[in-house]
Design an enzyme around this catalytic site. Structure first.
Site, PDB file in Angstrom:
ATOM      1  N   LYS A 154       0.756  -1.211   0.027  1.00 48.12           N
ATOM      2  CA  LYS A 154       0.036  -0.058  -0.124  1.00 48.12           C
ATOM      3  C   LYS A 154       0.773   1.310   0.041  1.00 48.12           C
ATOM      4  O   LYS A 154       2.038   1.102   0.798  1.00 48.12           O
ATOM      5  CB  LYS A 154      -0.822  -0.005   1.272  1.00 48.12           C
ATOM      6  CG  LYS A 154      -2.127   1.156   1.447  1.00 48.12           C
ATOM      7  CD  LYS A 154      -2.765   0.991   2.583  1.00 48.12           C
ATOM      8  CE  LYS A 154      -3.900   2.014   2.598  1.00 48.12           C
ATOM      9  NZ  LYS A 154      -4.751   1.806   3.650  1.00 48.12           N
ATOM     10  N   SER A 194      -9.657   1.958   2.772  1.00 39.42           N
ATOM     11  CA  SER A 194      -8.689   2.566   1.806  1.00 39.42           C
ATOM     12  C   SER A 194      -7.697   1.741   1.357  1.00 39.42           C
ATOM     13  O   SER A 194      -7.300   2.316   0.119  1.00 39.42           O
ATOM     14  CB  SER A 194      -8.212   3.648   2.719  1.00 39.42           C
ATOM     15  OG  SER A 194      -7.168   3.221   3.740  1.00 39.42           O
ATOM     16  N   SER A 233     -10.140  -0.546   6.812  1.00 43.66           N
ATOM     17  CA  SER A 233      -9.414  -0.286   5.491  1.00 43.66           C
ATOM     18  C   SER A 233      -8.713  -1.441   5.054  1.00 43.66           C
ATOM     19  O   SER A 233      -8.252  -1.504   3.697  1.00 43.66           O
ATOM     20  CB  SER A 233      -8.440   0.843   5.464  1.00 43.66           C
ATOM     21  OG  SER A 233      -9.172   2.015   5.343  1.00 43.66           O
TER      22      SER A 233
END
Ligand code: GLN
Length: 488
Positions: free
Chosen positions: A82, A157, A181
């Site tokens: 990420k 997210s 997330s």
């Protein structure tokens, strides 16, 4: 079987490692195929940065290390990070214009540990700006598309990580979870994602959103793979004052424990208003599967869970408003091109560098922390947080894990939730877990109109081993996690 051109990336990490160990293929071959797949799917927009040269070099090093007799647990396994984890020499944007050109001088502990375990990092995945969002639509780099239906969001997210694993572009990715997330995008994309207990994994080098809630974790096809990844990520780190010193258990060994007699708590409040009936049906079917496996269902209540959302949306923005004060155009990151004086530079830099959701959070957080409102909002929310955590403590007196939906609905259409509150409501089942600092995992548990649905298992503090075990047993008995979206 010898590798022959088209690499089977439907393989899990555990299977890949077996093949690598047996010499059936090399990491260089796997990584070539990973890069080819990523480049063939620009429409998903799952990656912000692909590091072709770095990935090829790391794969060659992994193969050379294996030839010398080394066998780190994840040697040669490709992984995507990420874009919230700092990576030395590769830009880290956090999904924001503010950090579009930011290159960190060091690796986050999570990245460094996965590298040490032999992983080959291939690139950085798209995400909501500063991890604020549930759909990946707040990213400065544009929305990510759900591989199950390109008109729908992947969740957020960590949406780029979830989409990349679901589309079998990579076997594994890292994510972070402040209010859901990791778990919510895992659910919406049909993969497995684990949010560890607060403090289990170091936050060093992970760009801060809400420091008392943020936690890094693995995203992969299976619980077994999450166990392999967590083993590499977890453990004390002197560079994070909240990292726990507790020993890291043998997660692999724990997978095989019997679940005969396991008490699964079913939260009364989870099955009421707000839950799509079809998702509710999938949950009931999953619970029946657990009964067949020998578990017992126990009715439990989390009476304060209804307060979790307002509590979180005071505390998380409050912490964010403080954490994001550092982006001022002076030290690093974006700076407005034209300005009159210092104050004008701050204003223009922050006005231009942040997107609307981030600004909304900074405003809410600053308001909640300001003199005169602190007691009414921030302090009140802290008290509620304590009550929510106590609810879990009570519930775990009568059960070993808690099971329920990860999200109230399957993936929704891009653009469908334009008002912030309807977006925030998507995290109703995940947020209480962060407030209490507990571990939780989302695993594939069926489909609704062709879209994956996730089952969330919540564990006692530091009981990741049990969660992985309980998820693994479900995956031995079902094949939801093995299904890939059409065309991938
Ligand atoms: N969707 C939640 C939010 O917008 C949680 C995000 C997260 O876990 N990083 O804050």
């Amino acid at each position: 079987m010898r590798f022959s051109g088209e690499f089977p990336l439907t393989l899990t990490i555990a299977e890949l490692v077996q093949g690598l160990t047996a010499g059936q293929y090399s990491s260089a071959e796997i990584v070539q195929d990973v890069l080819r797949r990523i480049e063939a799917q620009p429409g998903l927009n799952a990656f912000i940065t692909v590091d072709r040269d770095g990935a090829e070099a790391a794969a060659r090093m992994a193969d050379a290390a294996r030839a010398r007799g080394q066998n780190a647990p994840l040697l040669g396994v490709p992984i995507a990070h990420k874009d919230i984890f700092c990576t030395a020499g590769i830009r880290t944007t956090c999904g924001s214009r503010m950090l579009t050109d930011f290159v960190a001088p060091y690796d986050a502990t999570v990245v460094a540990r996965l590298n040490a375990a032999g992983c080959v990092p291939v690139g950085k995945t798209n995400m909501d700006e500063f991890a604020m969002g549930s759909s990946n639509e707040t990213s400065f780099f544009g929305p990510v598309r759900n591989p199950w239906d390109a008109q729908r969001v992947p969740g957020g997210s960590s949406g780029g990580s979830a989409a990349a694993v679901a589309a079998r572009l990579v076997p594994a990715a890292t994510g972070t979870d402040t209010g859901g997330s990791i778990r919510q995008p895992a659910a919406l994309c049909g993969i497995t994602g684990l949010k560890p207990s607060y403090g289990r994994v170091s936050r060093y080098g992970m760009i801060a959103f809400a420091s008392s809630l943020d936690q890094a974790g693995p995203m992969a096809q299976t619980a077994e793979d999450c166990a392999l990844l967590l083993a590499a990520m977890a453990g004390f780190d002197e560079r994070d004052a909240t990292a726990l010193t507790a020993a890291v258990p043998d997660y692999q060994a724990a997978l095989r424990s019997p679940i005969q007699g396991l008490r699964i708590g079913v939260v009364r409040e989870h099955f009421g208003e707000g839950l799509d009936a079809t998702v509710g049906d999938a949950m009931q079917a999953a619970l029946r599967e657990y009964e067949r496996l020998g578990a017992k269902l126990v009715d439990i209540s989390l009476p304060n869970s209804g307060h979790a959302l307002p509590c979180y949306y005071v505390l998380a923005p409050a912490e964010a408003s403080s954490n994001l004060a550092r982006y001022d155009g002076v030290r690093y990151g974006y700076r407005a091109a034209e300005y009159r004086d210092l104050e004008d530079m701050y204003k223009k830099t922050r006005s231009q560098g942040f997107g609307p959701e981030v600004k909304r959070r900074i405003m809410i957080g600053t308001y909640a922390l300001s003199a005169g409102y602190y007691d009414a909002y921030y302090l009140k929310a802290q008290r509620l947080r304590r009550l929510i955590a106590q609810d879990f403590g009570q519930a775990f007196e009568s059960c070993d894990v808690i099971a329920g939906p990860t999200a109230p609905s399957p993936a929704f259409a891009i653009g469908a939730k334009s008002d912030p509150v309807s977006m925030y409501l998507n995290d109703i089942y995940t947020i209480p877990v962060n407030l209490a600092g507990l571990p939780a995992i989302s695993l594939p548990a069926g489909f609704v109109e062709g879209l994956p649905v996730g089952l969330q298992l919540i564990g006692r503090y530091l009981d990741e081993a049990r969660l992985l075990n309980v998820a693994h047993k479900f995956q031995e008995a079902t094949d939801w996690h093995r299904r890939a979206p059409a065309g991938f």
